[in-house]
Design an enzyme around this catalytic site. Structure first.
Site, mmCIF file in Angstrom:
data_model
loop_
_atom_site.group_PDB
_atom_site.id
_atom_site.type_symbol
_atom_site.label_atom_id
_atom_site.label_comp_id
_atom_site.label_asym_id
_atom_site.label_seq_id
_atom_site.Cartn_x
_atom_site.Cartn_y
_atom_site.Cartn_z
ATOM 1 N N LYS A 176 34.436 55.048 16.233
ATOM 2 C CA LYS A 176 35.682 54.787 15.544
ATOM 3 C C LYS A 176 36.346 53.560 15.306
ATOM 4 C CE LYS A 176 35.794 59.886 15.771
ATOM 5 N NZ LYS A 176 36.499 61.049 16.198
ATOM 6 N N GLN A 207 41.119 62.974 19.972
ATOM 7 C CA GLN A 207 39.825 63.499 20.175
ATOM 8 C C GLN A 207 39.612 64.939 21.052
ATOM 9 O OE1 GLN A 207 37.321 61.545 18.546
ATOM 10 N NE2 GLN A 207 35.761 62.844 19.578
ATOM 11 N N ASP A 248 42.138 63.711 10.442
ATOM 12 C CA ASP A 248 41.080 64.594 11.007
ATOM 13 C C ASP A 248 40.972 65.625 10.038
ATOM 14 O OD1 ASP A 248 39.121 63.913 12.979
ATOM 15 O OD2 ASP A 248 40.675 64.286 14.618
#
Ligand code: GUN
Length: 294
Positions: free
Chosen positions: A52, A96, A119
């Site tokens: 990322k 995460q 997200d």
């Protein structure tokens, strides 16, 4: 059989994003900024977050990686989320997953300001997705739809079978595939661990999306001749021929299934790179205030 090259498609999209960011900077606007929070040292999470950060560089974004050891308390992590919610230089951020067991993932997700939830995991974004309102689309499902679109797969009126009902992939991808949209407008069936006669159901699929996290689960007898197969699995399996000692394996038994397909995604190099690109698209949208005007 045609291989759907997610890596190539992702590279094309990243260069489209980079061009847009260059134009923004030219106009005197700020570069988009993504923050990523990583707790602990889970091997898979380390790899995803590294990818990322690299993708941010390729797109011309600013990225911040905030790391904590896995003994951080839930309260301290909630305080970090609060800080990011209120930081005007951060357009969007992710925490995460998975998180250590002493931290409630749901509590953390719900603490994230949905306007910065790139997200697409916050219930507001999930709810808006399910009724077809503009929102941050969760990254893997959005990546799958973009792959189908850019590979010229017709979805309207076709049978789509989704294997797996996770909140991150199965549920949202099923939802997107049934929306009155293109891609979408498919007849969707979702299978899970309690489904009976699985091969009979999966053989109906014109488009089969496998997201169960069991390497090699989908075998040739489960796939219709000419189907499009999307493999979301990325399990690390032992491989003594590799320096690392492991390789990634998908949910589909590629060697036996591929010859029956009209199109199939490889692992790695299929869905994975598209997931990261979707996060970049969401971050760009956040910076532009496209979904939730600031
Ligand atoms: N863990 C596995 N996939 C994801 C993802 O897309 N986002 C976050 N935050 N964690 C993950």
């Amino acid at each position: 059989m045609e291989l759907i090259d997610g890596k190539q498609i992702a590279a094309t999209i990243k260069s489209e994003i980079a061009a847009e960011v260059a134009a923004m900077v030219e106009r005197g606007e700020r570069r988009p900024c993504l923050a990523a929070v990583l707790v602990g040292h889970d091997g898979g999470s380390e790899t995803y977050v590294a990818h990322k950060v690299k993708a941010c560089e390729e797109c011309g974004f600013i990225s911040t990686l905030i790391r904590f050891e896995d003994d951080i308390t839930e309260d301290d992590l909630l305080a970090v989320v609060d800080e990011l919610n209120n930081d005007p230089t951060v357009d969007g951020f992710i925490v995460q997953l998975p998180l250590p067991r002493h931290i409630s993932e749901q509590k953390i997700i719900e603490a994230i300001d949905y306007r910065k939830d790139v997200d697409g995991f916050h219930p507001v974004n999930v709810g808006r997705l399910s009724i077809g309102l503009p929102c941050y689309l969760s990254a893997t499902p959005a990546g799958i739809l973009e792959l189908l679109k850019r590979s010229g797969v017709e979805t309207r009126g076709r049978e789509c079978v989704v294997l797996g009902r996770s909140n991150i992939v199965g549920k949202p991808v099923a939802n997107l595939m049934m929306q009155k949209n293109d891609p979408g407008n498919a007849t969707v069936t979702v299978c899970h661990s309690a489904s009976r006669d699985l091969p009979e159901i999966t053989r109906r699929a014109d488009i089969l999306i496998a997201a169960i996290g069991q390497p090699g689960f989908v075998t040739a007898d489960m796939v219709k001749e000419g189907a499009v197969v999307i493999d979301v699995g990325t399990t690390r399996v032992p491989d003594s021929t590799r320096k690392s000692g492991w390789r990634l394996r998908g949910d589909v038994d590629f060697d036996s299934v591929a010859p029956k397909c009209s199109k199939i995604t490889p692992v790695p190099g299929g869905v994975g790179p598209m997931t990261i690109v979707s996060l970049m698209r969401n971050t760009l949208a956040a910076a532009k205030g496209e979904i939730y005007p600031r």
